[in-house]
Design a protein around this motif. Structure first.
Motif, PDB file in Angstrom:
ATOM      1  N   LYS A 150       3.656  -4.624  -0.090  1.00 55.69           N
ATOM      2  CA  LYS A 150       2.301  -4.865  -0.558  1.00 55.69           C
ATOM      3  C   LYS A 150       1.411  -3.698  -0.155  1.00 55.69           C
ATOM      4  O   LYS A 150       1.413  -3.273   1.002  1.00 55.69           O
ATOM      5  CB  LYS A 150       1.766  -6.176   0.014  1.00 55.69           C
ATOM      6  CG  LYS A 150       2.393  -7.416  -0.607  1.00 55.69           C
ATOM      7  CD  LYS A 150       1.677  -8.678  -0.165  1.00 55.69           C
ATOM      8  CE  LYS A 150       2.262  -9.883  -0.890  1.00 55.69           C
ATOM      9  NZ  LYS A 150       1.553 -11.140  -0.516  1.00 55.69           N
ATOM     10  N   THR A 202      -2.562  -1.566  -1.231  1.00 59.03           N
ATOM     11  CA  THR A 202      -3.878  -1.700  -1.849  1.00 59.03           C
ATOM     12  C   THR A 202      -4.266  -0.427  -2.580  1.00 59.03           C
ATOM     13  O   THR A 202      -4.023   0.682  -2.100  1.00 59.03           O
ATOM     14  CB  THR A 202      -4.942  -2.037  -0.784  1.00 59.03           C
ATOM     15  OG1 THR A 202      -4.618  -3.295  -0.185  1.00 59.03           O
ATOM     16  CG2 THR A 202      -6.333  -2.118  -1.398  1.00 59.03           C
ATOM     17  N   ASN A 227       2.968  -6.780  -6.294  1.00 52.32           N
ATOM     18  CA  ASN A 227       2.643  -6.532  -4.890  1.00 52.32           C
ATOM     19  C   ASN A 227       1.391  -5.678  -4.738  1.00 52.32           C
ATOM     20  O   ASN A 227       0.850  -5.571  -3.641  1.00 52.32           O
ATOM     21  CB  ASN A 227       3.806  -5.835  -4.175  1.00 52.32           C
ATOM     22  CG  ASN A 227       4.939  -6.788  -3.852  1.00 52.32           C
ATOM     23  OD1 ASN A 227       4.706  -7.892  -3.373  1.00 52.32           O
ATOM     24  ND2 ASN A 227       6.160  -6.371  -4.134  1.00 52.32           N
ATOM     25  N   ASN A 246      -2.216  -4.763  -4.606  1.00 53.85           N
ATOM     26  CA  ASN A 246      -3.514  -5.401  -4.402  1.00 53.85           C
ATOM     27  C   ASN A 246      -4.576  -4.428  -4.912  1.00 53.85           C
ATOM     28  O   ASN A 246      -4.713  -3.322  -4.384  1.00 53.85           O
ATOM     29  CB  ASN A 246      -3.724  -5.700  -2.922  1.00 53.85           C
ATOM     30  CG  ASN A 246      -4.988  -6.485  -2.662  1.00 53.85           C
ATOM     31  OD1 ASN A 246      -4.991  -7.710  -2.659  1.00 53.85           O
ATOM     32  ND2 ASN A 246      -6.082  -5.767  -2.446  1.00 53.85           N
ATOM     33  N   ASN A 280      -1.492 -11.180 -12.092  1.00 55.56           N
ATOM     34  CA  ASN A 280      -1.454 -10.711 -10.698  1.00 55.56           C
ATOM     35  C   ASN A 280      -2.683 -11.274  -9.999  1.00 55.56           C
ATOM     36  O   ASN A 280      -3.810 -10.884 -10.305  1.00 55.56           O
ATOM     37  CB  ASN A 280      -1.459  -9.181 -10.654  1.00 55.56           C
ATOM     38  CG  ASN A 280      -1.345  -8.628  -9.233  1.00 55.56           C
ATOM     39  OD1 ASN A 280      -1.617  -9.330  -8.249  1.00 55.56           O
ATOM     40  ND2 ASN A 280      -0.955  -7.374  -9.120  1.00 55.56           N
ATOM     41  N   ASN A 290      -3.644 -10.781  -7.012  1.00 53.21           N
ATOM     42  CA  ASN A 290      -4.100  -9.930  -5.911  1.00 53.21           C
ATOM     43  C   ASN A 290      -5.129  -8.897  -6.369  1.00 53.21           C
ATOM     44  O   ASN A 290      -5.010  -7.702  -6.106  1.00 53.21           O
ATOM     45  CB  ASN A 290      -2.903  -9.225  -5.267  1.00 53.21           C
ATOM     46  CG  ASN A 290      -1.860 -10.205  -4.785  1.00 53.21           C
ATOM     47  OD1 ASN A 290      -2.168 -11.141  -4.055  1.00 53.21           O
ATOM     48  ND2 ASN A 290      -0.620 -10.001  -5.214  1.00 53.21           N
ATOM     49  N   TYR A 320      -6.665  -6.750   4.010  1.00 46.81           N
ATOM     50  CA  TYR A 320      -5.953  -6.212   2.867  1.00 46.81           C
ATOM     51  C   TYR A 320      -4.630  -5.574   3.312  1.00 46.81           C
ATOM     52  O   TYR A 320      -4.516  -5.111   4.450  1.00 46.81           O
ATOM     53  CB  TYR A 320      -6.788  -5.136   2.174  1.00 46.81           C
ATOM     54  CG  TYR A 320      -7.959  -5.654   1.375  1.00 46.81           C
ATOM     55  CD1 TYR A 320      -7.779  -6.575   0.351  1.00 46.81           C
ATOM     56  CD2 TYR A 320      -9.248  -5.192   1.627  1.00 46.81           C
ATOM     57  CE1 TYR A 320      -8.859  -7.034  -0.403  1.00 46.81           C
ATOM     58  CE2 TYR A 320     -10.335  -5.642   0.883  1.00 46.81           C
ATOM     59  CZ  TYR A 320     -10.123  -6.561  -0.125  1.00 46.81           C
ATOM     60  OH  TYR A 320     -11.186  -7.012  -0.865  1.00 46.81           O
TER      61      TYR A 320
END
Length: 321
Positions: free
Chosen positions: A5, A7, A31, A33, A57, A59, A85
């Motif tokens: 994951k 960001t 995955n 974000n 998604n 996220n 995050y």
């Protein structure tokens, strides 16, 4: 991108190019974000809701960011660091403005085109640099209009002392404000390239990270919100007439086409080691001869540090050099 994951922050991701880029990144890997950085909370929420529906998604979130305010930028970085995050992998500096009706100013008193398009992103990128993962990416949206040799219909950029760009003399010119406004835009896009190349070099010289920094030309994208200060007739042409050109003229693209190309600079593993480069869509090309002026880029860096009041506690780079 890593299967972990991660960001991605996209400035101006609530509409246009930024929205399409956010959509592609969110679809690429669930995955991912995605944080939409936007000054209008209402528009940001609508964009987030729409993106979640389109990509499946969940996220995707938003945080308030006003690039015309140094205080807001610092507040955004602080708020982001307090959120839970996943690690920050990429920053896409996409938001931009163009004004041809009058001179606009930021909340700190800078001419707004320079203040938002360059200075706001300068401070944001520097302050987030220490949070970006070891092999993360930064992408700046520039424009082919920075190149005087390209026939874009825009005036050539004029780079002068950055403090004059920030605080222009409004009494010394007889030129039409529409011409001045468009030149401020092309000059800000040249500044994006100076910053790209200087930041890439400083990261290589001063850090142990493999963070890459590249610039992107989306081409002309008729129909986007960049023409918000145009006359009603010009806005009509921009929204309804020029889009037809995407079928006939090179580097005139739909927002979706350019959004996919921009997202690829974040997601494509072929760019893991690509840094300090300029892309026209998905193609790496040379930017203008003017954009490789080392003296100009160092002058811009020094002035930007002073104007933004960037200090050594806010960035992992040596700000005083």
């Amino acid at each position: 991108m890593s299967p972990r994951k991660q960001t991605v922050i996209i400035t101006g991701g609530n509409s246009g190019l930024g929205y399409e880029c956010a959509k592609e990144i969110a679809k690429f890997d669930k995955n991912n974000n995605v944080v939409i950085a936007c000054r209008n909370a209402g528009k940001a929420k609508k964009a987030v809701d729409s993106l979640i529906l389109e990509t499946n998604n969940p996220n995707i979130t938003s945080l308030e960011l006003d690039l015309s305010s140094l205080e807001s930028i610092r507040g955004f970085v602080h708020e982001f660091s307090q959120k839970d995050y996943p690690p920050l992998y990429a920053l896409v500096c996409n938001a931009g403005v163009q004004f041809i009706d009058k001179t606009h100013f930021t909340k700190d008193g800078f001419e707004a085109t320079f203040g938002v398009n360059h200075l706001g992103h300068f401070l944001l990128a520097n302050m987030l640099l220490g949070q970006i993962t070891h092999s993360g990416r930064i992408v700046f949206v520039s424009s082919g209009t920075h190149d005087p040799l390209k026939k874009t219909g825009m005036p050539a950029p004029v780079f002068v002392d950055p403090k004059i760009l920030a605080y222009p003399d409004q009494t010394s010119s007889n030129e039409a404000i529409s011409l001045i406004g468009r030149r401020r835009y092309t000059t800000s896009k040249l500044c994006n390239l100076y910053f790209t190349y200087e930041l890439a070099n400083r990261i290589n010289q001063q850090t142990e990270t493999n963070i890459t920094v590249n610039a992107f030309d989306p081409g002309m994208m008729p129909g986007t919100g960049l023409a918000q200060s145009y006359t009603p007739f010009m806005r009509f042409v921009w929204k309804y007439v020029l889009p037809v050109l995407t079928l006939f003229i090179p580097n005139v693209n739909t927002v979706r086409q350019s959004g996919k190309a921009l997202a690829a600079l974040v997601t494509d593993s072929n760019h893991n080691r690509t840094t300090g480069k300029y892309f026209e869509g998905t193609k790496e090309i040379k930017s203008s001869e003017l954009s490789y002026n080392n003296e100009n880029r160092k002058q811009l860096w020094k002035a930007s540090v002073e104007l933004s009041k960037l200090n050594k506690t806010e960035t992992i780079l040596e700000v005083g050099l």
